[in-house]
Design a protein around this motif. Structure first.
Motif, PDB file in Angstrom:
ATOM      1  N   CYS A 101       0.802  42.275 -22.953  1.00 58.62           N
ATOM      2  CA  CYS A 101       2.229  42.424 -22.643  1.00 58.62           C
ATOM      3  C   CYS A 101       3.121  42.301 -23.878  1.00 58.62           C
ATOM      4  O   CYS A 101       4.352  42.395 -23.768  1.00 58.62           O
ATOM      5  CB  CYS A 101       2.646  41.386 -21.605  1.00 58.62           C
ATOM      6  SG  CYS A 101       1.859  41.624 -19.997  1.00 58.62           S
ATOM      7  N   ASP A 107       5.339  51.023 -33.082  1.00 56.15           N
ATOM      8  CA  ASP A 107       5.442  52.153 -32.164  1.00 56.15           C
ATOM      9  C   ASP A 107       4.589  53.319 -32.674  1.00 56.15           C
ATOM     10  O   ASP A 107       4.536  53.596 -33.880  1.00 56.15           O
ATOM     11  CB  ASP A 107       6.888  52.631 -32.057  1.00 56.15           C
ATOM     12  CG  ASP A 107       7.813  51.591 -31.441  1.00 56.15           C
ATOM     13  OD1 ASP A 107       7.338  50.492 -31.104  1.00 56.15           O
ATOM     14  OD2 ASP A 107       9.019  51.887 -31.312  1.00 56.15           O
ATOM     15  N   GLU A 140       3.734  45.859 -15.357  1.00 53.85           N
ATOM     16  CA  GLU A 140       4.720  46.811 -15.875  1.00 53.85           C
ATOM     17  C   GLU A 140       5.032  46.544 -17.349  1.00 53.85           C
ATOM     18  O   GLU A 140       5.346  47.474 -18.108  1.00 53.85           O
ATOM     19  CB  GLU A 140       5.995  46.776 -15.037  1.00 53.85           C
ATOM     20  CG  GLU A 140       6.795  45.477 -15.100  1.00 53.85           C
ATOM     21  CD  GLU A 140       6.209  44.337 -14.287  1.00 53.85           C
ATOM     22  OE1 GLU A 140       6.727  43.204 -14.422  1.00 53.85           O
ATOM     23  OE2 GLU A 140       5.264  44.564 -13.511  1.00 53.85           O
ATOM     24  N   LYS A 141       4.937  45.287 -17.788  1.00 54.09           N
ATOM     25  CA  LYS A 141       5.159  44.980 -19.203  1.00 54.09           C
ATOM     26  C   LYS A 141       4.004  45.497 -20.047  1.00 54.09           C
ATOM     27  O   LYS A 141       4.207  46.036 -21.143  1.00 54.09           O
ATOM     28  CB  LYS A 141       5.339  43.471 -19.400  1.00 54.09           C
ATOM     29  CG  LYS A 141       6.651  42.933 -18.881  1.00 54.09           C
ATOM     30  CD  LYS A 141       6.858  41.488 -19.305  1.00 54.09           C
ATOM     31  CE  LYS A 141       8.221  40.982 -18.854  1.00 54.09           C
ATOM     32  NZ  LYS A 141       8.449  39.575 -19.270  1.00 54.09           N
ATOM     33  N   SER A 142       2.801  45.345 -19.542  1.00 54.78           N
ATOM     34  CA  SER A 142       1.642  45.832 -20.271  1.00 54.78           C
ATOM     35  C   SER A 142       1.655  47.349 -20.387  1.00 54.78           C
ATOM     36  O   SER A 142       1.403  47.897 -21.474  1.00 54.78           O
ATOM     37  CB  SER A 142       0.355  45.370 -19.577  1.00 54.78           C
ATOM     38  OG  SER A 142      -0.784  45.826 -20.276  1.00 54.78           O
ATOM     39  N   ALA A 156       4.177  49.314 -20.306  1.00 55.57           N
ATOM     40  CA  ALA A 156       5.257  49.707 -21.222  1.00 55.57           C
ATOM     41  C   ALA A 156       4.832  49.535 -22.681  1.00 55.57           C
ATOM     42  O   ALA A 156       5.160  50.366 -23.545  1.00 55.57           O
ATOM     43  CB  ALA A 156       6.512  48.888 -20.940  1.00 55.57           C
ATOM     44  N   GLU A 157       4.102  48.472 -22.970  1.00 53.40           N
ATOM     45  CA  GLU A 157       3.601  48.250 -24.326  1.00 53.40           C
ATOM     46  C   GLU A 157       2.553  49.298 -24.701  1.00 53.40           C
ATOM     47  O   GLU A 157       2.524  49.788 -25.839  1.00 53.40           O
ATOM     48  CB  GLU A 157       3.010  46.851 -24.446  1.00 53.40           C
ATOM     49  CG  GLU A 157       4.041  45.755 -24.611  1.00 53.40           C
ATOM     50  CD  GLU A 157       4.701  45.838 -25.982  1.00 53.40           C
ATOM     51  OE1 GLU A 157       4.166  45.259 -26.946  1.00 53.40           O
ATOM     52  OE2 GLU A 157       5.742  46.509 -26.090  1.00 53.40           O
ATOM     53  N   ARG A 212       2.414  52.313 -23.580  1.00 50.36           N
ATOM     54  CA  ARG A 212       3.177  53.540 -23.838  1.00 50.36           C
ATOM     55  C   ARG A 212       3.849  53.495 -25.207  1.00 50.36           C
ATOM     56  O   ARG A 212       3.867  54.482 -25.931  1.00 50.36           O
ATOM     57  CB  ARG A 212       4.225  53.720 -22.737  1.00 50.36           C
ATOM     58  CG  ARG A 212       4.913  55.063 -22.747  1.00 50.36           C
ATOM     59  CD  ARG A 212       5.920  55.185 -21.606  1.00 50.36           C
ATOM     60  NE  ARG A 212       6.418  56.527 -21.529  1.00 50.36           N
ATOM     61  CZ  ARG A 212       7.341  57.041 -22.337  1.00 50.36           C
ATOM     62  NH1 ARG A 212       7.868  56.285 -23.287  1.00 50.36           N
ATOM     63  NH2 ARG A 212       7.727  58.289 -22.212  1.00 50.36           N
ATOM     64  N   ARG A 213       4.374  52.341 -25.561  1.00 46.07           N
ATOM     65  CA  ARG A 213       5.089  52.200 -26.836  1.00 46.07           C
ATOM     66  C   ARG A 213       4.178  52.442 -28.038  1.00 46.07           C
ATOM     67  O   ARG A 213       4.576  53.119 -28.994  1.00 46.07           O
ATOM     68  CB  ARG A 213       5.702  50.794 -26.926  1.00 46.07           C
ATOM     69  CG  ARG A 213       6.455  50.533 -28.222  1.00 46.07           C
ATOM     70  CD  ARG A 213       6.991  49.118 -28.287  1.00 46.07           C
ATOM     71  NE  ARG A 213       5.938  48.111 -28.366  1.00 46.07           N
ATOM     72  CZ  ARG A 213       5.263  47.822 -29.486  1.00 46.07           C
ATOM     73  NH1 ARG A 213       5.508  48.472 -30.620  1.00 46.07           N
ATOM     74  NH2 ARG A 213       4.325  46.886 -29.471  1.00 46.07           N
ATOM     75  N   ASN A 260       6.097  54.648 -14.278  1.00 50.38           N
ATOM     76  CA  ASN A 260       6.230  54.046 -15.605  1.00 50.38           C
ATOM     77  C   ASN A 260       6.059  55.081 -16.713  1.00 50.38           C
ATOM     78  O   ASN A 260       5.621  54.763 -17.815  1.00 50.38           O
ATOM     79  CB  ASN A 260       5.222  52.905 -15.751  1.00 50.38           C
ATOM     80  CG  ASN A 260       5.666  51.651 -15.040  1.00 50.38           C
ATOM     81  OD1 ASN A 260       6.428  50.849 -15.568  1.00 50.38           O
ATOM     82  ND2 ASN A 260       5.196  51.485 -13.795  1.00 50.38           N
ATOM     83  N   ARG A 261       6.424  56.313 -16.387  1.00 43.79           N
ATOM     84  CA  ARG A 261       6.596  57.400 -17.349  1.00 43.79           C
ATOM     85  C   ARG A 261       5.295  57.865 -17.995  1.00 43.79           C
ATOM     86  O   ARG A 261       5.221  58.125 -19.188  1.00 43.79           O
ATOM     87  CB  ARG A 261       7.628  56.999 -18.413  1.00 43.79           C
ATOM     88  CG  ARG A 261       9.004  56.647 -17.837  1.00 43.79           C
ATOM     89  CD  ARG A 261       9.895  56.013 -18.857  1.00 43.79           C
ATOM     90  NE  ARG A 261      10.205  56.926 -19.946  1.00 43.79           N
ATOM     91  CZ  ARG A 261      10.699  56.546 -21.129  1.00 43.79           C
ATOM     92  NH1 ARG A 261      10.926  55.258 -21.359  1.00 43.79           N
ATOM     93  NH2 ARG A 261      10.957  57.423 -22.068  1.00 43.79           N
ATOM     94  N   LYS A 309       1.941  60.221 -22.214  1.00 49.29           N
ATOM     95  CA  LYS A 309       3.345  59.913 -22.072  1.00 49.29           C
ATOM     96  C   LYS A 309       4.084  61.059 -21.403  1.00 49.29           C
ATOM     97  O   LYS A 309       3.886  62.232 -21.741  1.00 49.29           O
ATOM     98  CB  LYS A 309       3.987  59.675 -23.442  1.00 49.29           C
ATOM     99  CG  LYS A 309       3.567  58.421 -24.169  1.00 49.29           C
ATOM    100  CD  LYS A 309       4.369  58.322 -25.463  1.00 49.29           C
ATOM    101  CE  LYS A 309       4.027  57.094 -26.243  1.00 49.29           C
ATOM    102  NZ  LYS A 309       4.871  56.974 -27.458  1.00 49.29           N
TER     103      LYS A 309
END
Length: 211
Positions: free
Chosen positions: A102, A108, A127-129, A131-132, A134-135, A186-187, A209
């Protein structure tokens, strides 16, 4: 979430010396199929990150197909077991480190491939994981996200409930359809998916992505 890391780390530290035996006894057929799928999808010189590597089972299976792998786990004891196995096998292209899914310690767009196998359903804050993940993916990178779907059918729901009695709890009980929806929300765009049948189905999912 307060004490999230401590709670996750405590359980996996305790489980570290039992993990390989547990997988071999209860999930060997599932993992053999998973290994073959990974070897098809993860090859070449790209930069690879494995999140929640555990004792390095997946990393060791694919390391001959790639140039190098960064493999992290929240549990120092899991990383200790993985590092000991690496030394015994004289494998030099895997870097094992303690890390939090997370809060990934990478810039990036660093990786061509991020693998997060059988972890998202166990997290307090998936959701935090995601997102990371994806980043840190490059714009054209892929995420490989094999996930046990505990709510896919009546049998899987019953078994999941029994597992929770022994502290092996799925905090996110997706069906195969709702897990795909989680990724889309989550995109991520799904480019490949395959169900590996079992008492609890495993959805092998490859995504990019969705920009």
């Amino acid at each position: 979430m307060k004490n999230r890391i401590e709670k996750e780390r405590r359980f996996w530290n305790f489980f570290s010396t039992k993990y390989d035996r547990f997988i071999n006894i209860t999930l060997n057929a599932t993992y053999q199929q998973l290994y073959q799928l990974l070897k098809t999808d993860v090859t070449g010189p790209g930069k690879i990150l494995e999140v929640a590597t555990g004792t390095g089972l997946l990393a060791f299976e694919i390391c001959n197909n790639v140039k190098s792998i960064n493999a992290i786990d929240i549990s120092p004891e899991m990383i200790k077991v993985a590092s000991e196995k690496q030394k015994q096998r004289n494998i030099s292209n895997i870097t094992f480190e303690v890390g939090d899914s997370c809060n990934l310690a990478y810039e990036d767009g660093t990786f061509d491939v991020v693998i997060a196998s059988n972890v998202l359903h166990l997290l307090f804050e998936p959701e935090k994981s995601i997102a990371e993940i994806r980043r840190v993916l490059k714009p054209d990178g892929i995420a490989i996200l094999p996930t046990f779907c505990h709510a896919d059918n009546l049998q899987s729901r019953i078994i999941s409930g029994l597992m929770s009695l022994f502290s092996f709890r799925a905090r996110n009980k997706w069906s195969t359809k709702s897990f795909v929806l989680f990724l889309v929300n989550n995109r991520f765009a799904i480019i490949k998916s395959q169900i590996i049948s079992g008492k609890i189905p495993l959805l092998y999912c490859v995504a990019k992505k969705n920009n």
